[in-house]
Design a protein around this motif. Structure first.
Motif, PDB file in Angstrom:
ATOM      1  N   THR A 199      -6.281 -28.369  32.878  1.00 23.93           N
ATOM      2  CA  THR A 199      -7.035 -27.435  33.733  1.00 23.93           C
ATOM      3  C   THR A 199      -6.185 -26.311  34.307  1.00 23.93           C
ATOM      4  N   LEU A 200      -4.886 -26.551  34.505  1.00 18.73           N
ATOM      5  CA  LEU A 200      -4.024 -25.529  35.123  1.00 18.73           C
ATOM      6  C   LEU A 200      -3.087 -24.873  34.111  1.00 18.73           C
ATOM      7  N   SER A 201      -3.457 -24.919  32.848  1.00 19.44           N
ATOM      8  CA  SER A 201      -2.545 -24.417  31.813  1.00 19.44           C
ATOM      9  C   SER A 201      -2.267 -22.919  31.957  1.00 19.44           C
ATOM     10  N   LYS A 202      -3.259 -22.146  32.404  1.00 18.94           N
ATOM     11  CA  LYS A 202      -3.046 -20.695  32.563  1.00 18.94           C
ATOM     12  C   LYS A 202      -2.051 -20.403  33.690  1.00 18.94           C
ATOM     13  N   LEU A 203      -2.160 -21.159  34.784  1.00 18.83           N
ATOM     14  CA  LEU A 203      -1.214 -20.983  35.888  1.00 18.83           C
ATOM     15  C   LEU A 203       0.188 -21.435  35.474  1.00 18.83           C
TER      16      LEU A 203
ATOM     17  N   GLN B 130       2.345 -18.945  33.677  1.00 15.27           N
ATOM     18  CA  GLN B 130       2.858 -17.804  34.435  1.00 15.27           C
ATOM     19  C   GLN B 130       4.173 -18.105  35.167  1.00 15.27           C
ATOM     20  N   ILE B 131       4.617 -19.350  35.181  1.00 14.60           N
ATOM     21  CA  ILE B 131       5.863 -19.685  35.894  1.00 14.60           C
ATOM     22  C   ILE B 131       7.058 -19.055  35.176  1.00 14.60           C
ATOM     23  N   PRO B 132       7.850 -18.240  35.862  1.00 11.21           N
ATOM     24  CA  PRO B 132       9.014 -17.615  35.221  1.00 11.21           C
ATOM     25  C   PRO B 132      10.048 -18.663  34.787  1.00 11.21           C
TER      26      PRO B 132
ATOM     27  N   ILE C 267       8.465 -29.447  31.560  1.00 13.97           N
ATOM     28  CA  ILE C 267       7.698 -28.634  30.612  1.00 13.97           C
ATOM     29  C   ILE C 267       8.552 -27.761  29.682  1.00 13.97           C
ATOM     30  N   PRO C 268       9.441 -26.909  30.190  1.00 13.65           N
ATOM     31  CA  PRO C 268      10.192 -26.048  29.259  1.00 13.65           C
ATOM     32  C   PRO C 268      11.080 -26.836  28.304  1.00 13.65           C
TER      33      PRO C 268
ATOM     34  N   TYR D  91       5.510  -8.226  38.398  1.00 14.02           N
ATOM     35  CA  TYR D  91       6.745  -8.218  37.616  1.00 14.02           C
ATOM     36  C   TYR D  91       6.543  -8.997  36.307  1.00 14.02           C
ATOM     37  N   ARG D  92       7.068  -8.469  35.230  1.00 20.09           N
ATOM     38  CA  ARG D  92       6.977  -9.150  33.927  1.00 20.09           C
ATOM     39  C   ARG D  92       8.332  -9.739  33.562  1.00 20.09           C
ATOM     40  N   MET D  93       8.389 -11.060  33.563  1.00 20.74           N
ATOM     41  CA  MET D  93       9.616 -11.771  33.188  1.00 20.74           C
ATOM     42  C   MET D  93       9.257 -12.841  32.165  1.00 20.74           C
ATOM     43  N   PRO D  94      10.228 -13.280  31.359  1.00 22.19           N
ATOM     44  CA  PRO D  94       9.950 -14.378  30.428  1.00 22.19           C
ATOM     45  C   PRO D  94       9.415 -15.594  31.197  1.00 22.19           C
ATOM     46  N   ASN D  95       8.311 -16.156  30.725  1.00 26.98           N
ATOM     47  CA  ASN D  95       7.706 -17.272  31.437  1.00 26.98           C
ATOM     48  C   ASN D  95       7.450 -18.453  30.507  1.00 26.98           C
ATOM     49  N   VAL D  96       6.882 -19.521  31.068  1.00 24.24           N
ATOM     50  CA  VAL D  96       6.635 -20.739  30.290  1.00 24.24           C
ATOM     51  C   VAL D  96       5.708 -20.465  29.119  1.00 24.24           C
TER      52      VAL D  96
END
Length: 501
Positions: A324-328, A331-333, A44-45, A202-207
Motif C-alpha cells: 500500500t505504501l510503495s509509492k511513498l 520517494q525515500i532518497p 529495502i535498498p 529536490y530530485r535525488m536518486p531514490n529507492v
C-alpha cells in the motif's frame, strides 16, 4: 550461546516472558516497533541490490524477505536478529540462475532448507563453538568494510545537494540521541531528509530508482522443472552452498548479538528455523536468505531492540511498504539510507582489535588469521568463504603449535637395567609424529617404560606411533611397557594396538 543445556523450556519461557513484558509496557512496545520500522527501511535498498545479483525480480526478493523475517521472528532461536534475502546467498544462487534460469530457484531453495533443518535437528550447530575469536573479529571487521563501501556509490560522485543531505543524515543519527532517546535517530533522519526532498521539490536518486516498486503481492511460486535426476544434478551443489553459507552467516550473527546483548540464543533452533523459513520463502517469494548483520545492528544497536516484537514489526512494516505504501517508499532518497548504513558499518568494526597496542600484544598467528579472514572476505565479497578460510588456517596453526608442546623426561634406573620416559602433553596425529624423536633407541637398556600418566591418546595416529616405537625397540632386543593410561586411552589403545598395519 548456550546449546549445552539444550536451550529448551527455560530459554523459551524466558523469551516468552520478554515478549509478554514488551506487550504490557507501552514504552518498550514503542521502542521495539520503532526499531522495526527503521530496520524495514534499512532492508529495502540492500535487498533490491541483491536481487539484481541473483537475477530475480526485486519484488520477489522483498516478499521473500517478509516471509523470512516473519518466520524467523516466530521460529528463530535469536530474538531481535533480522533475517532476509541476503547478499551472500544471492552470490551463490546467481551463477546457477544465469546458467539455467530462475525456474531452478524453487527446488534449490527447498533442498537447501531441508539441509538446514537436518543440520539443526542433528545438533551440528554446536560446531560453531570451534570458530576462533580471531576469525569472529575478522568476520565483523570485514562486514563493516563491505557495508561501508557498498554505500559509497550513493554519495561519492553525486551532486552537492546529496552531500548536504548526507551531512544532515550524519548529524541527526550521531547527535540526536544525546537529546532524544525515545525515538531512533535513523527514523528521524529518514523522515526529515525525505520530507525536505518532497517539500522542496529536490530530485535525488531514490529507492524507486533501484528497482520497480509496483503495489500488490505476487502469487505462490509454481514448480516449473521436473523433479528428476537431471534437475538434482543441476541444483544440489548450489543447494548445499545456500544451506551452509546461510547457516554460517546466521549462526555467526547470532553469536555477535549474544555478545552485544549479553543474552543466550539457541543455535540449534535458529538452524532448523532458517530451513523452514527458506522453504516457505521459496514457495512464496522464491529466493533464500539468512541473517542480515547490518540490519541486525540497526535493530539491536541503533534501535535498542531486544525481543521478537521488533522483527515482527519489521516484517509487517516491510509488507506495508511494498504494497500500500510503495509509492511513498519509492520517494525515500538513497543518500539517507546510505548514511545510516555507513554509521552502522563504522559501529560494526571492532576498532579495539586494530589499535597498535592491541596488535602489539596479540600473538602474530591471531593477527594473521584476522587479517586473512578480512582480506578473503573483502576480496570475494563472500563472508562465508572468508570465515571458512580463517577457520581452516586457525586449525592448522593451532595443530602446528600444540604439535611441539609434548616432551618426554628420561630417567634411567639406579642399576641401569631399565629406563622410564614420562611423556607430557596431548598426543594426536600432529604431536605423535614428534614422539618418535624423544627416545634413544640404540643406547637404552633392555627394559623401557613409557609413562603416559600426564598424556592422553586422542586418535589412531598416536596408537600407530606407539606401535612404531615398540617395533624400533624390538629391533634392539628391548621390551616396551606402557603405563599410566586413563580408562578411555587404555580402551582405545587395547582396541587398536597391533591392528593398524
Amino acid at each position: 550461546m548456550n546449546d549445552s543445556h539444550n536451550p529448551s523450556a527455560v530459554d523459551e519461557l524466558d523469551q516468552a516472558m520478554r515478549v509478554s513484558q514488551v506487550l504490557k509496557s507501552p514504552k518498550l512496545l514503542t521502542r521495539e516497533c520503532l526499531a522495526g520500522v527503521v530496520t524495514a527501511l534499512a532492508l529495502i535498498p540492500e535487498v533490491i541490490s541483491f536481487s539484481v545479483i541473483a537475477g530475480v525480480d526485486p519484488k520477489v526478493s522483498l516478499i521473500a524477505s517478509i516471509v523470512l523475517c516473519l518466520t524467523l521472528s516466530i521460529l528463530g532461536g535469536r530474538p531481535a536478529m533480522v533475517s532476509a534475502a541476503a547478499g551472500s546467498v544471492a552470490l551463490v544462487i546467481g551463477p546457477m540462475v544465469h546458467a539455467h534460469g530462475v525456474e531452478y530457484i524453487l527446488p534449490t531453495v527447498i533442498l537447501g532448507g531441508m539441509v538446514q533443518i537436518l543440520f539443526g535437528l542433528s545438533g551440528l550447530s554446536r560446531m560453531m563453538r570451534y570458530i576462533p575469536r580471531s576469525v569472529m573479529i575478522g568476520f565483523v571487521n570485514a562486514l563493516g568494510i563491505l557495508i561501508f563501501f557498498a554505500q559509497v556509490p550513493h554519495v561519492w560522485g553525486q551532486s552537492n545537494l546529496v552531500w548536504v543531505m548526507f551531512a544532515v543524515t550524519l548529524l541527526i543519527v550521531l547527535l540526536l540521541p544525546r537529546i532524544l532517546k525515545t525515538v531512533p535517530s535513523p527514523l528521524i533522519a529518514i523522515i526529515v531528509v525525505t520530507a525536505v526532498a518532497l517539500l522542496m521539490g529536490y530530485r535525488m536518486p531514490n529507492v524507486g530508482d533501484e528497482g520497480p516498486m509496483s503495489a500488490g503481492l505476487p502469487g505462490f511460486t509454481h514448480l516449473l522443472v521436473p523433479l528428476n535426476w537431471q534437475t538434482l544434478q543441476i541444483i544440489w551443489p548450489t543447494a548445499l552452498s545456500v544451506a551452509f553459507v546461510g547457516l554460517m552467516e546466521s549462526l555467526l550473527t547470532a553469536k555477535l548479538v549474544d555478545d552485544l546483548t549479553d543474552t543466550p540464543s539457541s543455535k540449534r533452533r535458529e538452524s532448523w528455523g532458517l530451513g523452514v523459513g527458506n522453504i516457505l520463502a521459496g514457495f512464496y517469494g522464491g529466493i533464500a536468505g539468512c541473517a542480515m548483520i547490518g540490519q541486525t545492528i540497526v535493530n539491536v544497536e541503533l534501535g535498542k531492540a531486544r525481543s521478537r516484537v521488533s522483527t515482527v514489526a519489521a516484517a509487517v512494516v516491510l509488507l506495508l511498504l511494498v504494497t500500500t505504501l510503495s509509492k511513498l517508499l519509492a520517494q525515500i532518497p538513497m543518500v539517507v539510507l546510505a548514511g545510516i548504513m555507513m554509521v552502522v558499518a563504522v559501529k560494526t568494526v571492532n576498532w579495539h582489535s586494530l589499535q597498535p597496542a592491541t596488535l602489539k600484544r596479540m600473538p602474530w598467528s591471531e593477527t594473521l588469521i584476522m587479517v586473512l579472514t578480512v582480506a578473503i572476505t573483502v576480496w570475494t565479497s563472500n563472508l562465508a568463504l572468508g570465515v571458512l578460510a580463517g577457520a581452516v588456517v586457525a586449525m592448522i596453526l593451532f595443530a602446528r603449535r600444540i604439535a611441539h608442546v609434548i616432551h618426554a623426561e628420561r630417567a634411567v634406573s639406579e642399576g641401569g637395567d631399565s629406563v622410564r620416559y614420562t611423556v607430557h602433553g596431548p598426543l594426536f596425529f600432529a604431536s605423535s609424529n614428534d614422539l618418535f624423536e624423544h627416545f634413544d633407541y640404540a643406547h637404552d637398556p633392555k627394559r623401557v617404560i613409557i609413562d603416559l600418566t600426564h598424556a592422553q591418546i586422542w586418535d589412531a595416529s598416536t596408537v600407530a606411533a606407539l606401535d612404531g616405537i615398540e617395533y624400533r625397540y624390538l629391533r634392539y632386543g628391548a621390551q616396551v611397557t606402557i603405563e599410566g593410561l586413563d580408562g578411555r586411552s587404555s580402551d582405545f589403545h587395547s582396541k587398536l594396538s597391533g591392528n593398524l598395519g
